[in-house]
Design an enzyme around this catalytic site. Structure first.
Site, short mmCIF file in Angstrom:
data_model
loop_
_atom_site.label_atom_id
_atom_site.label_comp_id
_atom_site.label_asym_id
_atom_site.label_seq_id
_atom_site.Cartn_x
_atom_site.Cartn_y
_atom_site.Cartn_z
N LEU A 1 -12.42 1.08 -3.00
CA LEU A 1 -12.44 0.09 -3.97
C LEU A 1 -12.23 0.38 -5.45
O LEU A 1 -12.60 -0.41 -6.37
CB LEU A 1 -13.76 -0.83 -3.85
CG LEU A 1 -13.74 -1.40 -2.53
CD1 LEU A 1 -15.33 -2.05 -2.40
CD2 LEU A 1 -12.94 -2.49 -1.79
N SER B 1 -13.61 5.12 -9.01
CA SER B 1 -13.05 6.10 -10.02
C SER B 1 -12.32 5.33 -11.25
O SER B 1 -12.41 5.45 -12.36
CB SER B 1 -12.38 7.12 -9.58
OG SER B 1 -11.16 6.69 -8.99
N ASP C 1 2.84 2.09 -5.11
CA ASP C 1 3.01 2.04 -6.73
C ASP C 1 3.36 3.45 -7.25
O ASP C 1 4.40 3.39 -7.94
CB ASP C 1 1.36 1.96 -7.26
CG ASP C 1 0.49 3.10 -6.82
OD1 ASP C 1 0.72 3.53 -5.78
OD2 ASP C 1 -0.91 2.86 -7.39
N SER D 1 -26.35 8.38 -14.99
CA SER D 1 -26.14 7.27 -14.08
C SER D 1 -27.24 6.81 -13.22
O SER D 1 -28.11 7.62 -12.85
CB SER D 1 -25.00 7.82 -13.42
OG SER D 1 -24.72 6.94 -12.18
N TYR E 1 -3.81 12.61 0.45
CA TYR E 1 -2.88 11.78 -0.51
C TYR E 1 -2.01 12.34 -1.39
O TYR E 1 -0.83 11.74 -1.19
CB TYR E 1 -4.02 11.13 -1.64
CG TYR E 1 -3.47 10.01 -2.52
CD1 TYR E 1 -3.35 8.71 -2.05
CD2 TYR E 1 -2.58 10.36 -3.68
CE1 TYR E 1 -2.98 7.76 -2.96
CE2 TYR E 1 -1.97 9.54 -4.37
CZ TYR E 1 -2.22 8.08 -3.96
OH TYR E 1 -1.53 7.15 -5.02
N ASP F 1 -4.55 0.87 -9.61
CA ASP F 1 -5.84 0.81 -9.93
C ASP F 1 -6.36 0.51 -11.15
O ASP F 1 -7.19 -0.35 -11.36
CB ASP F 1 -6.78 2.02 -9.20
CG ASP F 1 -6.16 2.36 -7.76
OD1 ASP F 1 -5.89 1.44 -6.97
OD2 ASP F 1 -6.57 3.41 -7.18
N GLU G 1 1.14 -1.43 -0.05
CA GLU G 1 0.03 0.03 0.06
C GLU G 1 1.08 1.31 0.00
O GLU G 1 1.86 1.39 0.67
CB GLU G 1 -0.87 -0.19 1.25
CG GLU G 1 -2.26 0.53 0.74
CD GLU G 1 -3.09 -0.34 -0.07
OE1 GLU G 1 -2.88 0.15 -1.19
OE2 GLU G 1 -3.74 -1.19 0.61
N GLU H 1 -6.73 10.53 -14.10
CA GLU H 1 -6.74 10.82 -12.67
C GLU H 1 -5.83 12.02 -12.49
O GLU H 1 -5.96 12.84 -11.44
CB GLU H 1 -6.17 9.32 -12.04
CG GLU H 1 -6.66 9.25 -10.40
CD GLU H 1 -8.09 9.10 -10.41
OE1 GLU H 1 -8.78 9.91 -9.62
OE2 GLU H 1 -8.77 7.94 -10.88
#
Ligand code: GLA
Length: 385
Positions: A123, A126, A35, A66, A220, A170, A32, A158
């Site tokens: 999860l 996006s 990456d 949506s 982040y 992801d 975690e 992203e």
């Protein structure tokens, strides 16, 4: 589900959908916040994901609707696109932007999305909507991009379009995922291996803390920046491109170069976590789930104490897991700050675990988590009739 979505498309657009695409979400077993430091990660695609139904229109517009959100958008074909507001449709608009930038000829589409991944639950909802859109455009307009090119493009969505400096895990996992396999991915070289999920008598549980996530993006990006600072300090004496180019033994010899104690903590997590992925892959191959479970707990505690991306909700789930004899290992998964934890749980003990964790969590946090038993599914694809 599919028939129901067809009906919804028909009632939204007064015509049938012509094509349906699907992209999964993902969980990360271990590795975690690695990456974007050029190390090893071990994610797998899950069976929850995003469906995208389309039909062409002759109006020269993209219509986005949506099932999950009330907000809709109608955006004309144009030479380039910009993020507007905070709407969910910015993810697919970002994808369209990079197809257009690459000179691909697109035409108007009416689109309906439906996702069964809980939003903001770490999860990868996006990445899932980005990749389902990229997969669809690639097929519908014969754009000829390879899967890897789609991964790199959706990562740009992203990073550049949405402004989150995330790594490649992801988008890679939801594109290349395979049923019952985890991907051991080197985020520097992008070499990967699909490894068997030898879970034996265990299932992978996903525990959603249901914590509304706040400030995830800024925290982040702050972690990404701290890692860059650590790398720069080490580069004074080491010829490396990524923090994960060294192991803990080498790090111990050079860590004095990092003067900021917080930055030192972050780098210590990253380098040890990368080492743990190597050990976890070995443990999985040898069917040594007890060792795998220990590494999961070690990963969590490092994210909790050194990287500081957990939180009382995720910690409560893992704290409970450690007391339940049905659990082999548990940890937070994804970016953190809320979202989901995962646990390896004995099949026979799953119901008892789900009940136990729900009671413990609810008593401490004040509302219930959601507990799922997860299936490992395939990467993005077109669903044929
Ligand atoms: C988010 C990012 C990924 C990765 C994880 C943490 O999911 O999108 O690139 O950094 O957090 O491992």
């Amino acid at each position: 589900m599919k028939t129901n979505l067809q009906q919804q498309f028909q009632s939204q657009y007064n015509k049938p959908a012509q094509h349906t695409f699907f992209s999964p979400g993902r969980v990360n077993l271990i590795g975690e916040h690695i990456d974007y430091n050029g190390g090893l990660v071990m994610p797998c695609a899950i069976t929850m994901g995003t469906y995208m139904l389309t039909a062409p229109n002759t109006d020269g517009v993209f219509r986005f609707k949506s099932v999950n959100f009330e907000e809709t958008a109608e955006i004309p074909l144009q030479p380039s696109y910009q993020k507007t507001g905070k709407g969910w449709y910015n993810y697919p608009v970002g994808v369209i932007n990079y197809f257009t930038e690459a000179g691909k000829q697109l035409q108007g589409l009416d689109i309906l999305y439906y996702g069964d991944i809980p939003i903001g639950s770490s999860l990868s909802s996006s990445a899932s909507i980005e990749v389902v859109t990229a997969t669809a455009l690639n097929i519908l307009f014969n754009a000829g991009f390879s899967k890897l090119q789609l991964v790199l493009m959706t990562k740009r969505v992203e990073n550049e379009f949405m402004g989150l400096n995330s790594g490649i895990m992801d988008q890679f996992a939801v594109t290349f995922g395979e049923t019952d396999k985890a991907l051991k991915l080197n985020c520097d070289t992008l070499d990967y291996e699909a490894v068997d999920m030898n879970l034996g008598d265990n299932v992978l549980a996903i525990i959603n803390t249901n914590k509304p996530r706040k400030l995830v993006e800024s925290k982040y990006n702050e972690r990404v920046q701290e890692c860059r600072t650590a790398l720069k300090a080490l580069q004074q004496e080491l010829d490396i491109n990524n923090l994960c180019d060294i192991d803990t033994a080498t790090f111990d010899l050079y860590k004095h170069l990092i003067t900021d104690p917080v930055v030192l903590q972050r780098a210590t997590h990253v380098i040890a976590e990368n080492d743990r992925v190597i050990l976890a892959a070995k443990a999985l191959a040898a069917n040594d789930l007890t060792e795998f479970g220990k590494l999961m707990y070690a990963s969590h505690h490092s994210l909790q104490n050194l990287y500081e991306v957990s939180g009382v909700e995720l910690d409560t789930v893992v704290e409970y897991a450690a007391t339940d004899k049905n659990v082999v290992g548990a940890r937070m998964t994804g970016a953190g700050f809320g979202g989901c934890a995962i646990a390896l749980v004995k099949k026979d003990g799953f119901d008892s675990f789900a009940k136990g964790v729900t009671e413990y969590y609810t008593a401490k946090i004040g509302y219930a988590p959601s507990v799922y038993s997860s299936l490992i599914g395939n990467g993005a694809h077109q669903i044929t009739a």
